[in-house]
Write a protein that holds these residues in place. Structure first.
Motif, PDB file in Angstrom:
ATOM      1  N   THR A 194      -6.417   3.258  -1.311  1.00  0.00           N
ATOM      2  CA  THR A 194      -5.627   2.190  -0.715  1.00  0.00           C
ATOM      3  C   THR A 194      -6.412   0.877  -0.724  1.00  0.00           C
ATOM      4  O   THR A 194      -7.487   0.798  -0.122  1.00  0.00           O
ATOM      5  CB  THR A 194      -5.254   2.526   0.744  1.00  0.00           C
ATOM      6  OG1 THR A 194      -4.520   3.742   0.783  1.00  0.00           O
ATOM      7  CG2 THR A 194      -4.430   1.407   1.356  1.00  0.00           C
ATOM      8  N   SER A 214      -4.442  -5.127   0.409  1.00  0.00           N
ATOM      9  CA  SER A 214      -3.023  -4.777   0.472  1.00  0.00           C
ATOM     10  C   SER A 214      -2.634  -4.346   1.877  1.00  0.00           C
ATOM     11  O   SER A 214      -1.580  -4.736   2.396  1.00  0.00           O
ATOM     12  CB  SER A 214      -2.715  -3.646  -0.529  1.00  0.00           C
ATOM     13  OG  SER A 214      -1.394  -3.190  -0.389  1.00  0.00           O
ATOM     14  N   SER A 242      -5.909   8.273   2.133  1.00  0.00           N
ATOM     15  CA  SER A 242      -5.573   7.609   0.857  1.00  0.00           C
ATOM     16  C   SER A 242      -6.738   6.715   0.456  1.00  0.00           C
ATOM     17  O   SER A 242      -6.692   5.491   0.651  1.00  0.00           O
ATOM     18  CB  SER A 242      -4.292   6.783   1.002  1.00  0.00           C
ATOM     19  OG  SER A 242      -3.227   7.572   1.477  1.00  0.00           O
ATOM     20  N   PRO A 275       0.833  -1.209   0.000  1.00  0.00           N
ATOM     21  CA  PRO A 275       0.000   0.000   0.000  1.00  0.00           C
ATOM     22  C   PRO A 275       0.867   1.259   0.000  1.00  0.00           C
ATOM     23  O   PRO A 275       1.913   1.299   0.651  1.00  0.00           O
ATOM     24  CB  PRO A 275      -0.795  -0.123   1.306  1.00  0.00           C
ATOM     25  CG  PRO A 275       0.066  -0.970   2.196  1.00  0.00           C
ATOM     26  CD  PRO A 275       0.763  -1.938   1.287  1.00  0.00           C
ATOM     27  N   LYS A 276       0.429   2.268  -0.726  1.00  0.00           N
ATOM     28  CA  LYS A 276       1.191   3.515  -0.813  1.00  0.00           C
ATOM     29  C   LYS A 276       0.727   4.474   0.279  1.00  0.00           C
ATOM     30  O   LYS A 276       0.017   5.452   0.040  1.00  0.00           O
ATOM     31  CB  LYS A 276       1.018   4.140  -2.194  1.00  0.00           C
ATOM     32  CG  LYS A 276       1.572   3.262  -3.312  1.00  0.00           C
ATOM     33  CD  LYS A 276       1.364   3.894  -4.688  1.00  0.00           C
ATOM     34  CE  LYS A 276       1.926   2.983  -5.786  1.00  0.00           C
ATOM     35  NZ  LYS A 276       1.719   3.569  -7.136  1.00  0.00           N
ATOM     36  N   ILE A 277       1.128   4.145   1.510  1.00  0.00           N
ATOM     37  CA  ILE A 277       0.775   4.956   2.669  1.00  0.00           C
ATOM     38  C   ILE A 277       2.029   5.139   3.521  1.00  0.00           C
ATOM     39  O   ILE A 277       2.973   4.350   3.409  1.00  0.00           O
ATOM     40  CB  ILE A 277      -0.335   4.294   3.517  1.00  0.00           C
ATOM     41  CG1 ILE A 277       0.126   2.928   4.030  1.00  0.00           C
ATOM     42  CG2 ILE A 277      -1.627   4.171   2.720  1.00  0.00           C
ATOM     43  CD1 ILE A 277      -0.845   2.256   4.982  1.00  0.00           C
TER      44      ILE A 277
END
Length: 301
Positions: free
Chosen positions: A174, A178, A171, A54-56
């Protein structure tokens, strides 16, 4: 909530309700910290090789994993391991509903309607009745430390719910799966470290070398059904609705937990527990449908 999402919430209730019996089965063949470590290892591997991270921010991923995965289940597994009855544990853990509502107002500025407050209070009364029923039942006595550990697990779950909400709000794209899979990597090391320190090398080796089919099946259920499916659906619901709309469904988990414990483990319900179940269901119905019913009544008047 839509009918589809309501049914998904009820599916999670059944999965998590049966989960407590599965935990008891797993703990018969493996100590609690080792069981927790292997559970989340199975959640993460091999899934991380197929699901993108995840892009966090790492801090939010770590906080989510620490609260809802490591701390919640470390406290819960230890509580059941020292004698906390599984049915009662399924009930006390739902203190997370009340903790989440309180934390949601403090950290997310969520507004609670009168019917949600009324429904929650009624359900809390039902929980109290259930606990009282457990005290006087033929179950083994409820250990005070077990009660404290289970309440602490509920508080950790609540912090995980709030972290989940913060992540999906910041986000929105998200993927929940993931988040669940990659966050599972984080609790593996602390679980195994605690197992090495508190349970010892001999217990670890004996549990793994002598592992039996019930323990293997318990690990599969805990990893894939309870965690990936259960928390995946739960996180998705929290991403679409306010916490006070979603978390009250968890109040039905003790109903399934107590019933499955009675049928499978022989933890029989007494009259007080049955009354408590009915009161909890009443509180849940008021929480979910109360405002809608009052609005329609006001409209017709």
């Amino acid at each position: 909530m839509s009918v589809k999402d309501t049914l998904l919430a009820l599916l999670v209730v059944v999965i998590w309700g049966i989960n407590f019996v599965i935990i008891k089965v797993g703990l018969h063949g493996m100590p609690p910290f080792l069981l927790g470590g292997l559970r989340f290892l199975l959640v993460a591997v091999p899934a991380i090789f197929f699901i993108p991270a995840p892009k966090i921010p790492l801090k939010w991923l770590a906080l989510y994993a620490t609260t809802i995965s490591f701390l919640q289940f470390a406290f819960l597994f230890c509580a059941i391991n020292i004698g906390m009855p599984t049915g009662i544990a399924s009930l006390i853990l739902q203190s997370q509903v009340f903790f989440t509502i309180i934390l949601g107002t403090l950290f997310l500025a969520e507004k609670i309607k009168v019917m949600q407050i009324l429904g929650t209070l009624i359900a809390a009364g039902g929980m109290a009745v259930l606990v009282e029923g457990g005290m006087g039942n033929t179950l083994s006595g409820i250990p005070p430390l077990g009660m404290l550990l289970t309440l602490t697990a509920g508080l950790c779950w609540a912090f995980g719910n709030i972290t989940n909400k913060i992540i999906v709000t910041a986000s929105p794209k998200t993927p929940i799966l993931s988040l669940v899979v990659w966050s599972a990597l984080i609790p593996v090391c602390p679980f195994l470290l605690c197992s090495w320190i508190f349970e010892g090398r001999t217990a670890i080796v004996d549990s793994i070398v002598g592992i039996k089919a019930p323990t293997i099946l318990a690990l599969i259920y805990l990893a894939f059904i309870s965690t990936i499916i259960g928390y995946g659906l739960w996180g998705a619901l929290l991403s679409r609705y306010e916490t006070w709309r979603v978390t009250p469904f968890a109040l039905l988990v003790p109903v399934v937990g107590l019933t499955s414990a009675a049928l499978i483990l022989g933890e029989l319900l007494n009259v007080l527990q049955i009354i408590g179940v009915i009161v909890i269901m009443t509180g849940l119905l008021i929480n979910v449908f109360g405002s809608r019913v009052m609005s329609r009544m006001a409209h017709h008047i």
